[in-house]
Scaffold this motif. Structure first.
Motif, PDB file in Angstrom:
ATOM      1  N   GLY A 385      15.719  -0.387 -12.650  1.00 17.22           N
ATOM      2  CA  GLY A 385      16.823  -0.887 -11.844  1.00 17.22           C
ATOM      3  C   GLY A 385      16.440  -1.249 -10.434  1.00 17.22           C
ATOM      4  O   GLY A 385      17.308  -1.389  -9.563  1.00 17.22           O
ATOM      5  N   HIS A 386      15.125  -1.444 -10.168  1.00 14.56           N
ATOM      6  CA  HIS A 386      14.657  -1.758  -8.814  1.00 14.56           C
ATOM      7  C   HIS A 386      14.369  -3.240  -8.625  1.00 14.56           C
ATOM      8  O   HIS A 386      13.634  -3.614  -7.710  1.00 14.56           O
ATOM      9  N   ALA A 387      14.921  -4.083  -9.476  1.00 13.88           N
ATOM     10  CA  ALA A 387      14.616  -5.517  -9.375  1.00 13.88           C
ATOM     11  C   ALA A 387      15.048  -6.092  -8.036  1.00 13.88           C
ATOM     12  O   ALA A 387      14.481  -7.079  -7.551  1.00 13.88           O
ATOM     13  N   GLY A 388      16.025  -5.466  -7.393  1.00 16.22           N
ATOM     14  CA  GLY A 388      16.512  -5.952  -6.107  1.00 16.22           C
ATOM     15  C   GLY A 388      15.781  -5.378  -4.918  1.00 16.22           C
ATOM     16  O   GLY A 388      16.211  -5.573  -3.773  1.00 16.22           O
ATOM     17  N   LYS A 389      14.673  -4.675  -5.173  1.00 19.38           N
ATOM     18  CA  LYS A 389      13.914  -4.062  -4.084  1.00 19.38           C
ATOM     19  C   LYS A 389      12.508  -4.642  -4.040  1.00 19.38           C
ATOM     20  O   LYS A 389      11.957  -5.072  -5.048  1.00 19.38           O
ATOM     21  N   HIS A 390      11.909  -4.643  -2.838  1.00 20.09           N
ATOM     22  CA  HIS A 390      10.572  -5.198  -2.660  1.00 20.09           C
ATOM     23  C   HIS A 390       9.526  -4.328  -3.349  1.00 20.09           C
ATOM     24  O   HIS A 390       9.648  -3.102  -3.394  1.00 20.09           O
ATOM     25  N   SER A 391       8.483  -4.977  -3.871  1.00 21.55           N
ATOM     26  CA  SER A 391       7.311  -4.301  -4.419  1.00 21.55           C
ATOM     27  C   SER A 391       6.075  -4.903  -3.764  1.00 21.55           C
ATOM     28  O   SER A 391       5.907  -6.133  -3.762  1.00 21.55           O
ATOM     29  N   THR A 392       5.212  -4.049  -3.215  1.00 19.95           N
ATOM     30  CA  THR A 392       4.077  -4.540  -2.429  1.00 19.95           C
ATOM     31  C   THR A 392       2.780  -3.859  -2.846  1.00 19.95           C
ATOM     32  O   THR A 392       2.756  -2.657  -3.101  1.00 19.95           O
ATOM     33  N   MET A 393       1.723  -4.655  -2.875  1.00 26.79           N
ATOM     34  CA  MET A 393       0.354  -4.155  -3.015  1.00 26.79           C
ATOM     35  C   MET A 393      -0.417  -4.552  -1.769  1.00 26.79           C
ATOM     36  O   MET A 393      -0.279  -5.669  -1.264  1.00 26.79           O
ATOM     37  N   LEU A 394      -1.235  -3.652  -1.268  1.00 34.38           N
ATOM     38  CA  LEU A 394      -2.049  -3.894  -0.069  1.00 34.38           C
ATOM     39  C   LEU A 394      -3.523  -3.989  -0.446  1.00 34.38           C
ATOM     40  O   LEU A 394      -4.054  -3.114  -1.128  1.00 34.38           O
ATOM     41  N   ILE A 395      -4.169  -5.077  -0.003  1.00 29.19           N
ATOM     42  CA  ILE A 395      -5.630  -5.192  -0.079  1.00 29.19           C
ATOM     43  C   ILE A 395      -6.149  -5.200   1.344  1.00 29.19           C
ATOM     44  O   ILE A 395      -5.886  -6.122   2.107  1.00 29.19           O
ATOM     45  N   HIS A 396      -6.861  -4.162   1.711  1.00 28.80           N
ATOM     46  CA  HIS A 396      -7.294  -3.959   3.096  1.00 28.80           C
ATOM     47  C   HIS A 396      -8.787  -3.641   3.063  1.00 28.80           C
ATOM     48  O   HIS A 396      -9.193  -2.504   2.895  1.00 28.80           O
ATOM     49  N   THR A 397      -9.609  -4.675   3.200  1.00 28.07           N
ATOM     50  CA  THR A 397     -11.048  -4.476   3.070  1.00 28.07           C
ATOM     51  C   THR A 397     -11.813  -4.625   4.371  1.00 28.07           C
ATOM     52  O   THR A 397     -12.919  -4.112   4.505  1.00 28.07           O
ATOM     53  N   THR A 398     -11.256  -5.343   5.341  1.00 29.80           N
ATOM     54  CA  THR A 398     -11.960  -5.578   6.593  1.00 29.80           C
ATOM     55  C   THR A 398     -10.966  -5.984   7.670  1.00 29.80           C
ATOM     56  O   THR A 398      -9.900  -6.515   7.364  1.00 29.80           O
ATOM     57  N   HIS A 399     -11.334  -5.737   8.922  1.00 27.99           N
ATOM     58  CA  HIS A 399     -10.478  -6.185  10.018  1.00 27.99           C
ATOM     59  C   HIS A 399     -10.772  -7.636  10.401  1.00 27.99           C
ATOM     60  O   HIS A 399     -10.060  -8.219  11.206  1.00 27.99           O
ATOM     61  N   ARG A 400     -11.821  -8.220   9.832  1.00 27.77           N
ATOM     62  CA  ARG A 400     -12.164  -9.601  10.169  1.00 27.77           C
ATOM     63  C   ARG A 400     -11.192 -10.574   9.502  1.00 27.77           C
ATOM     64  O   ARG A 400     -10.770 -10.370   8.361  1.00 27.77           O
ATOM     65  N   VAL A 401     -10.881 -11.643  10.208  1.00 27.58           N
ATOM     66  CA  VAL A 401      -9.798 -12.529   9.785  1.00 27.58           C
ATOM     67  C   VAL A 401     -10.221 -13.474   8.663  1.00 27.58           C
ATOM     68  O   VAL A 401      -9.505 -13.631   7.662  1.00 27.58           O
ATOM     69  N   GLU A 402     -11.371 -14.136   8.792  1.00 26.89           N
ATOM     70  CA  GLU A 402     -11.747 -15.180   7.824  1.00 26.89           C
ATOM     71  C   GLU A 402     -11.762 -14.692   6.384  1.00 26.89           C
ATOM     72  O   GLU A 402     -11.263 -15.390   5.482  1.00 26.89           O
ATOM     73  N   PRO A 403     -12.317 -13.494   6.099  1.00 32.88           N
ATOM     74  CA  PRO A 403     -12.362 -13.066   4.694  1.00 32.88           C
ATOM     75  C   PRO A 403     -10.992 -12.857   4.066  1.00 32.88           C
ATOM     76  O   PRO A 403     -10.881 -12.880   2.834  1.00 32.88           O
ATOM     77  N   HIS A 404      -9.957 -12.660   4.862  1.00 32.67           N
ATOM     78  CA  HIS A 404      -8.624 -12.472   4.293  1.00 32.67           C
ATOM     79  C   HIS A 404      -8.179 -13.723   3.532  1.00 32.67           C
ATOM     80  O   HIS A 404      -7.630 -13.629   2.420  1.00 32.67           O
TER      81      HIS A 404
END
Length: 880
Positions: A385-404
């Protein structure tokens, strides 16, 4: 009566009472009893407010207890309306806690309309723990009590400032009730130059003015100039509250030692503080190290000289202590942690800055598993019943911008065939991950939904893949690419980022994190843990993929956080304020620094106090079977020279005691006992401290035993059964570094095992005593008498596993080296200890200001202090 006198004459509560008393003596003496009754009721209410459910220091000035706030809900007030909305929403279960903890903080604020009452404090929360809800309540109550201007400093990134502005506008109803508010900033606009010419009129004619300002040198200059444009008389009549969210970032001076001027943002913050008259500065952070290392002697800086407060940790909060498992060996951490193989790292993050632009990322095996699990878990949420709620995955591998951006493209390439297959109704490629992961943390689920089955989840995966998007959130991303939860429909999103995701920004519905970025400092590591927080209704779905070693770092940091709360409690119990004593922060025995070096330049006292410190060996290097035999032989030689306390004790307690052992014998043994490389520094520090500070204090030595096992180990004339400590299944990460990790060696009650044998414990089951209560018992004369404790643990090489997160010891050892399970091999020895307590007051020069300086090394690793990328392109952090 008293309130009217206070506000009319700009008096404190105590001063108003004195004035009224003088008037009554002359005009109506019989009414003095009524006044005294009002005062006593007020004092009782203030005492309740400042007692606090959380731990906090209190504010005292000039022998007048400046307690003025009596908690109450003003009918029709801002807090009453906010409380009602909270009670009807997702915070319904937390309203009472928010009310109580915010009362405690408001009680420490400067008394409104009292000339020159200025106070500085710090509120310590947890990462992703609801700090915004807490300070929204504080703001509402402050306005109700007569504060007129509230300024919220909201991080160094525009997206966080907008998020905070939007949240406070919703909580305080500044838009709906716009006639009652003046908004100096808006969701779309930070403070500019236009309002400066009207500043005096704005402040003078509005009873409620709110500004949410980014910690950016130009923005803060605008705010400073706005305040300077208000005449001093008006500012004296304007009680002001400054909330500094993420106060350890950018606010503390991080200029080089000996620099002529502080960093730009610190300088601007000081200038702003100098412009207000009747005001309170309250820093909010989960990582207060840089704040408490400010110079307490510099009155113009923002050291929290008047109060510290620790927000309570709710039972449903998932932090490092709960996720990574820090209690005794009888408690298992939830099975939510996964490891990224070392061999994958070269495909996930660039080695150096030069490699960033040309980096060629890949969706590795573990990243593929993480993405597939996220899609499956998002489908499960829809079924719940959570279809109305956000679902998020985080990929956090580096603080450098270009690789994102490069990683975003690669993830999209990985998803495209899955989405194409889904159009044909084919989701069978998710089957194996579903069965491997679905019930591994089922015990965490608090809902009552039906158990997910493959047919039902399979059908929902189609809907997840249809709406799934990949976002990049960093200082270089276009608005269309960044996170935006203010959409009409709930989002299912994989977000890739760095700095903007590691400070304050709330990732809605985050339950899968893929994390390879590391850091050398406590504060950065903790702030990057965006997976901490609340997961009501999907607790069992959360998973965290980390590179090897990060889990042990977070376990250590959870210990640091626990110590910090104990330190604040001790400070409060002693009746001390932060400007009288500094907080003691535990040092890491290896590579981690507390915070960046420049933020610690005011730390003068560097001695580490090891009094009553606990130590235990949880890691074991098993690369050399002969070294383990040598360790057992050293234990046997050590014990052969000691006289046991009675016989028959093992049958009763499972352990053997040698009491009143000379400290020199114990310390000599410890110096020769080999422990894992990661633990050597901490043990060496404890040994050195004890030799120097308490060389005459005796120790008790216990050989731990287990009455329920059948693996005998004989010491002299007495036999104990070896203890069962199965290793974590993920213990060995590298073939050339065979380490087994048991996570916890000491069990419940072990810190007073000697006192139990000596029959010195009060009538209570030692198994249910908290660590803190056990430490207190050890420090009491007539009970523990402050003696040191060394517990020797013979760990059975046949220790059995009872959970999926561990392996049988023999299997683990066999996989490393068959000689480790040779017939007749003695137990593997671990040690647990607690250093002595100074019960006789023999240690001199402890000092009242105790702090630490981390052991900086010439580490060749690239430093990763505040890697701030400002999306206005004008953050400098240095001079401006």
């Amino acid at each position: 009566m008293i309130d009217n006198a206070r506000r009319a004459n700009r008096l404190s509560f105590d001063e108003a009472v004195l004035q009224i008393r003088e008037q009554l003596v002359a005009l109506q003496p019989a009414a003095i009893d009524d006044l005294d009754l009002l005062v006593s009721e007020h004092q009782a209410e203030v005492a309740h407010a400042t007692k606090l459910s959380e731990k906090s220091t209190s504010f005292v000035k000039d022998d007048i207890a400046r307690g003025w706030y009596t908690p109450h809900t003003r009918p029709g007030g801002i807090w009453q309306k906010l409380r009602d909305r909270m009670s009807r929403g997702s915070l319904a279960d937390a309203v009472e806690s928010i009310d109580e903890s915010s009362n405690a903080i408001v009680a420490h604020l400067a008394e409104p309309n009292v000339s020159d009452d200025k106070r500085k404090g710090l509120v310590i929360g947890n990462v992703q723990s609801g700090k915004t809800a807490n300070y929204a309540a504080v703001i509402a109550k402050a306005f109700d009590e007569g504060y007129k201007l509230v300024i919220v400093m909201s991080g160094v990134h525009s997206n966080l400032r907008r998020q905070t502005q939007r949240r406070l506008e919703k909580d305080l109803r500044t838009v709906e009730d716009s006639a009652e508010w003046f908004r100096l900033t808006s969701t779309d606009g930070d403070i500019g130059r236009a309002d400066i010419k009207n500043a005096a009129n704005i402040v003078d004619t509005n009873s409620r003015t709110l500004a949410v300002v980014k910690k950016n040198s130009r923005r803060l200059s605008n705010l400073r100039d706005f305040l300077r444009a208000v005449d001093p008389g008006t500012m004296r009549d304007t009680p002001t509250l400054i909330i500094d969210d993420e106060s350890d970032q950018a606010t503390p001076d991080s200029s080089a030692d000996g620099a002529d001027t502080p960093t730009a943002i610190n300088r601007r913050m000081r200038e702003i503080w100098d412009e207000v008259s009747n005001a309170t500065y309250v820093g909010y952070t989960a990582t207060p190290f840089a704040n408490v290392f400010m110079n307490p002697a510099e009155s113009t800086d923002l050291y929290p000289s008047n109060f510290l407060s620790v927000m309570p940790t709710p039972d449903n909060y998932f932090g490092a202590e709960r996720l990574f498992g820090l209690s005794d060996a009888s408690t298992e951490a939830p099975d939510v942690l996964r490891y990224i193989d070392d061999a994958e790292l070269e495909h996930l993050l660039p080695k150096t800055a030069k490699d960033a632009a040309d980096f060629d990322p890949q969706v590795t095996e573990s990243l593929e598993s993480a993405i597939r699990w996220f899609i499956i878990a998002a489908a499960v949420r829809r079924l719940r019943g959570h279809a109305g709620k956000h679902s998020t995955m985080l990929i956090h591998t580096t603080h450098r911008v270009e690789p994102h951006f490069l990683m975003r493209d690669e993830v999209n390439r990985f998803l495209k065939p899955l989405q194409d297959e889904a159009l044909d109704g084919d989701t069978d490629s998710f089957y194996d991950v579903f069965h491997a992961e679905m019930n591994r943390a089922a015990e965490l689920y608090t809902g009552d939904g039906p158990a997910p089955t493959w047919p039902s989840v399979k059908a929902e995966i189609l809907n997840v893949l249809r709406t799934l998007r990949v976002a990049v959130d960093n200082g270089s991303a276009d608005e269309s690419e960044r996170l935006d939860y203010e959409t009409e429909t709930a989002q299912t999103v994989i977000v890739i980022g760095g700095g903007t995701l590691s400070r304050g920004l709330t990732l809605e519905g985050l339950f899968v994190s893929f994390f390879t970025r590391t850091s050398n400092t406590y504060d950065t590591l903790l702030q990057m843990g965006r997976w901490f927080g609340y997961r009501t209704g999907y607790e069992d779905l959360q998973r965290i993929w980390v590179s090897p070693g990060l889990d042990s770092n977070y376990r250590f940091l959870a210990t640091v956080e626990s110590d910090l709360r104990i330190e604040v409690e001790r400070m409060a119990a002693a009746g001390l304020t932060p400007d009288q004593i500094g907080l003691r922060i535990r040092q890491h025995p290896g590579r981690l620094q507390i915070t960046s070096k420049n933020k610690m330049k005011h730390v003068d006292e560097v001695e580490v106090d090891f009094e009553g410190q606990q130590f235990q060996t949880t890691k074991f290097d098993v690369s050399d079977p002969d070294a383990l035999l040598d360790a057992e032989a050293s234990v046997r030689a050590f014990l052969s020279g000691l006289q046991p306390y009675g016989f028959g004790a093992p049958e009763k307690t499972g352990g053997l005691l040698f009491d009143q052992v000379q400290a020199s014998k114990v310390l000599d043994f410890l110096e020769g006992f080999e422990v894992h490389e990661d633990l050597k520094g901490l043990l060496a520090g404890a040994i050195q401290w004890t030799r120097e500070k308490l060389p005459e204090r005796p120790w008790n030595v216990v050989v731990a035993g287990n009455r329920l096992t059948d693996d005998p180990y004989t010491v002299g004339d007495v036999t104990v059964n070896a203890v069962n400590r199965a290793p974590l299944a993920t213990s060995t990460h590298k073939a050339d570094d065979p380490t087994i990790n048991i996570r916890a060696l000491m069990s419940a009650g072990d810190l007073v095992s000697d006192l139990s044998i000596l029959d010195r414990l009060p009538d209570v089951d030692r198994q249910v005593l908290t660590n803190e209560k056990q430490k207190n018992l050890r420090s009491l004369k007539g009970c523990g008498d402050g003696v040191g404790l060394l517990v020797l643990y013979p760990i059975s090489r046949t220790s059995r596993s009872t959970t999926k997160t561990r392996r049988h010891m023999s299997e683990m050892l066999e996989s490393i080296d068959s000689r480790l399970v040779a017939p007749g091999a003695p137990p593997i020895f671990g040690i647990g200890l607690m250093t002595p307590f100074d019960v006789d007051g023999v240690i001199r020069n402890k000092g009242s200001y105790v702090a630490v300086r981390p052991p900086y090394t010439d580490d060749v690793e690239e430093p990763m202090t505040e890697a701030i990328v400002d999306d206005e392109r004008d953050f400098d952090g240095g001079s401006a």
